[in-house]
Design a protein around this motif. Structure first.
Motif, PDB file in Angstrom:
ATOM      1  N   PHE A  38       0.826  -1.209   0.000  1.00  0.00           N
ATOM      2  CA  PHE A  38       0.000   0.000   0.000  1.00  0.00           C
ATOM      3  C   PHE A  38       0.862   1.261   0.000  1.00  0.00           C
ATOM      4  N   LEU A  39       1.948   1.251   0.764  1.00  0.00           N
ATOM      5  CA  LEU A  39       2.822   2.425   0.822  1.00  0.00           C
ATOM      6  C   LEU A  39       3.472   2.716  -0.527  1.00  0.00           C
ATOM      7  N   ILE A  40       3.918   1.693  -1.209  1.00  0.00           N
ATOM      8  CA  ILE A  40       4.536   1.889  -2.528  1.00  0.00           C
ATOM      9  C   ILE A  40       3.539   2.553  -3.475  1.00  0.00           C
ATOM     10  N   ALA A  41       2.316   2.022  -3.511  1.00  0.00           N
ATOM     11  CA  ALA A  41       1.303   2.573  -4.417  1.00  0.00           C
ATOM     12  C   ALA A  41       0.851   3.966  -3.979  1.00  0.00           C
ATOM     13  N   ALA A  42       0.684   4.167  -2.678  1.00  0.00           N
ATOM     14  CA  ALA A  42       0.252   5.474  -2.174  1.00  0.00           C
ATOM     15  C   ALA A  42       1.288   6.543  -2.482  1.00  0.00           C
ATOM     16  N   GLU A  43       2.555   6.233  -2.271  1.00  0.00           N
ATOM     17  CA  GLU A  43       3.614   7.206  -2.527  1.00  0.00           C
ATOM     18  C   GLU A  43       3.752   7.536  -4.007  1.00  0.00           C
ATOM     19  N   ALA A  44       3.242   6.657  -4.863  1.00  0.00           N
ATOM     20  CA  ALA A  44       3.270   6.912  -6.302  1.00  0.00           C
ATOM     21  C   ALA A  44       1.993   7.617  -6.769  1.00  0.00           C
ATOM     22  N   GLY A  45       1.067   7.875  -5.832  1.00  0.00           N
ATOM     23  CA  GLY A  45      -0.120   8.642  -6.163  1.00  0.00           C
ATOM     24  C   GLY A  45      -1.426   7.862  -6.258  1.00  0.00           C
ATOM     25  N   TYR A  46      -1.438   6.609  -5.837  1.00  0.00           N
ATOM     26  CA  TYR A  46      -2.662   5.801  -5.940  1.00  0.00           C
ATOM     27  C   TYR A  46      -3.558   6.076  -4.732  1.00  0.00           C
ATOM     28  N   ASP A  47      -4.708   6.687  -4.983  1.00  0.00           N
ATOM     29  CA  ASP A  47      -5.602   7.154  -3.923  1.00  0.00           C
ATOM     30  C   ASP A  47      -6.121   6.046  -3.016  1.00  0.00           C
ATOM     31  N   GLU A  48      -6.533   4.923  -3.583  1.00  0.00           N
ATOM     32  CA  GLU A  48      -7.094   3.836  -2.778  1.00  0.00           C
ATOM     33  C   GLU A  48      -6.063   3.277  -1.793  1.00  0.00           C
ATOM     34  N   SER A  49      -4.812   3.235  -2.211  1.00  0.00           N
ATOM     35  CA  SER A  49      -3.764   2.755  -1.312  1.00  0.00           C
ATOM     36  C   SER A  49      -3.510   3.753  -0.193  1.00  0.00           C
ATOM     37  N   LEU A  50      -3.607   5.039  -0.508  1.00  0.00           N
ATOM     38  CA  LEU A  50      -3.449   6.046   0.543  1.00  0.00           C
ATOM     39  C   LEU A  50      -4.535   5.877   1.607  1.00  0.00           C
ATOM     40  N   LYS A  51      -5.749   5.561   1.188  1.00  0.00           N
ATOM     41  CA  LYS A  51      -6.837   5.307   2.143  1.00  0.00           C
ATOM     42  C   LYS A  51      -6.496   4.125   3.044  1.00  0.00           C
ATOM     43  N   GLU A  52      -5.905   3.083   2.454  1.00  0.00           N
ATOM     44  CA  GLU A  52      -5.512   1.911   3.249  1.00  0.00           C
ATOM     45  C   GLU A  52      -4.403   2.261   4.236  1.00  0.00           C
ATOM     46  N   VAL A  53      -3.456   3.098   3.801  1.00  0.00           N
ATOM     47  CA  VAL A  53      -2.369   3.519   4.695  1.00  0.00           C
ATOM     48  C   VAL A  53      -2.950   4.326   5.853  1.00  0.00           C
ATOM     49  N   LYS A  54      -3.912   5.174   5.561  1.00  0.00           N
ATOM     50  CA  LYS A  54      -4.577   5.963   6.606  1.00  0.00           C
ATOM     51  C   LYS A  54      -5.261   5.037   7.607  1.00  0.00           C
ATOM     52  N   THR A  55      -5.948   4.022   7.105  1.00  0.00           N
ATOM     53  CA  THR A  55      -6.585   3.042   7.986  1.00  0.00           C
ATOM     54  C   THR A  55      -5.530   2.313   8.815  1.00  0.00           C
ATOM     55  N   GLY A  56      -4.433   1.940   8.171  1.00  0.00           N
ATOM     56  CA  GLY A  56      -3.350   1.262   8.885  1.00  0.00           C
ATOM     57  C   GLY A  56      -2.751   2.134   9.978  1.00  0.00           C
ATOM     58  N   TYR A  57      -2.654   3.415   9.734  1.00  0.00           N
ATOM     59  CA  TYR A  57      -2.168   4.353  10.749  1.00  0.00           C
ATOM     60  C   TYR A  57      -3.153   4.394  11.916  1.00  0.00           C
ATOM     61  N   ALA A  58      -4.436   4.500  11.611  1.00  0.00           N
ATOM     62  CA  ALA A  58      -5.465   4.561  12.658  1.00  0.00           C
ATOM     63  C   ALA A  58      -5.488   3.286  13.502  1.00  0.00           C
ATOM     64  N   GLU A  59      -5.173   2.160  12.879  1.00  0.00           N
ATOM     65  CA  GLU A  59      -5.192   0.871  13.583  1.00  0.00           C
ATOM     66  C   GLU A  59      -3.849   0.509  14.204  1.00  0.00           C
ATOM     67  N   GLY A  60      -2.838   1.350  14.015  1.00  0.00           N
ATOM     68  CA  GLY A  60      -1.541   1.101  14.623  1.00  0.00           C
ATOM     69  C   GLY A  60      -0.586   0.241  13.809  1.00  0.00           C
ATOM     70  N   HIS A  61      -0.907  -0.046  12.564  1.00  0.00           N
ATOM     71  CA  HIS A  61      -0.019  -0.843  11.710  1.00  0.00           C
ATOM     72  C   HIS A  61       1.045   0.018  11.024  1.00  0.00           C
ATOM     73  N   VAL A  62       0.778   1.309  10.907  1.00  0.00           N
ATOM     74  CA  VAL A  62       1.682   2.230  10.219  1.00  0.00           C
ATOM     75  C   VAL A  62       2.070   3.329  11.197  1.00  0.00           C
ATOM     76  N   LYS A  63       3.369   3.575  11.318  1.00  0.00           N
ATOM     77  CA  LYS A  63       3.844   4.612  12.242  1.00  0.00           C
ATOM     78  C   LYS A  63       3.550   6.002  11.683  1.00  0.00           C
TER      79      LYS A  63
END
Length: 129
Positions: free
Chosen positions: A68-93
């Motif tokens: 998800f981070l690779i795709a989000a950093e390249a501009g993929y919106d859906e992956s950014l949403k997943e990274v945001k969810t991962g941050y909220a759930e404690g999976h992403v610092k």
């Protein structure tokens, strides 16, 4: 489609991944689907990278968020949403999430242009022809 994939066309690998994932043409095969999604992702297809992330969520969230981070950093919106969810759930610092936000914005800004914005506005108003 197989011939195009053999020649290295990322979209062909992506299409075959979808076909195997959903059983189009009769054969449903998760292993083959993931194989083709991996090759499409290696070739730079962000949607395929996102699908790989989704495939890892239940088994290995750390691996999922790498995709998800690779795709989000390249501009993929859906992956950014997943990274945001991962941050909220404690999976992403926090610092990783912030870096992804900055990279996502930079990727989006890089492809901005006045003609593209006008075309998008026209499409929003009129839809497909």
């Amino acid at each position: 489609m197989n011939k195009a994939a053999e020649l290295g066309l990322e979209m062909a690998h992506h299409s075959l991944g979808i076909a195997y994932a959903y059983g189009d043409e009769g054969e449903k095969n998760e292993k083959k689907a993931l194989y083709h999604f991996r090759l499409a992702a290696i070739g730079g297809l962000l949607e395929a990278r996102h699908i790989l992330g989704q495939s890892w969520l239940q088994r290995d969230p750390n691996m999922a968020y790498k995709h998800f981070l690779i795709a989000a950093e390249a501009g993929y919106d859906e992956s950014l949403k997943e990274v945001k969810t991962g941050y909220a759930e404690g999976h992403v610092k926090k610092d990783v999430f912030e870096k992804a936000l900055r990279a996502h914005k930079a990727a989006k800004d890089e492809v901005k242009s006045e003609p593209r914005d006008k075309a998008a506005e026209w499409y929003r108003r009129h839809g497909p022809s």
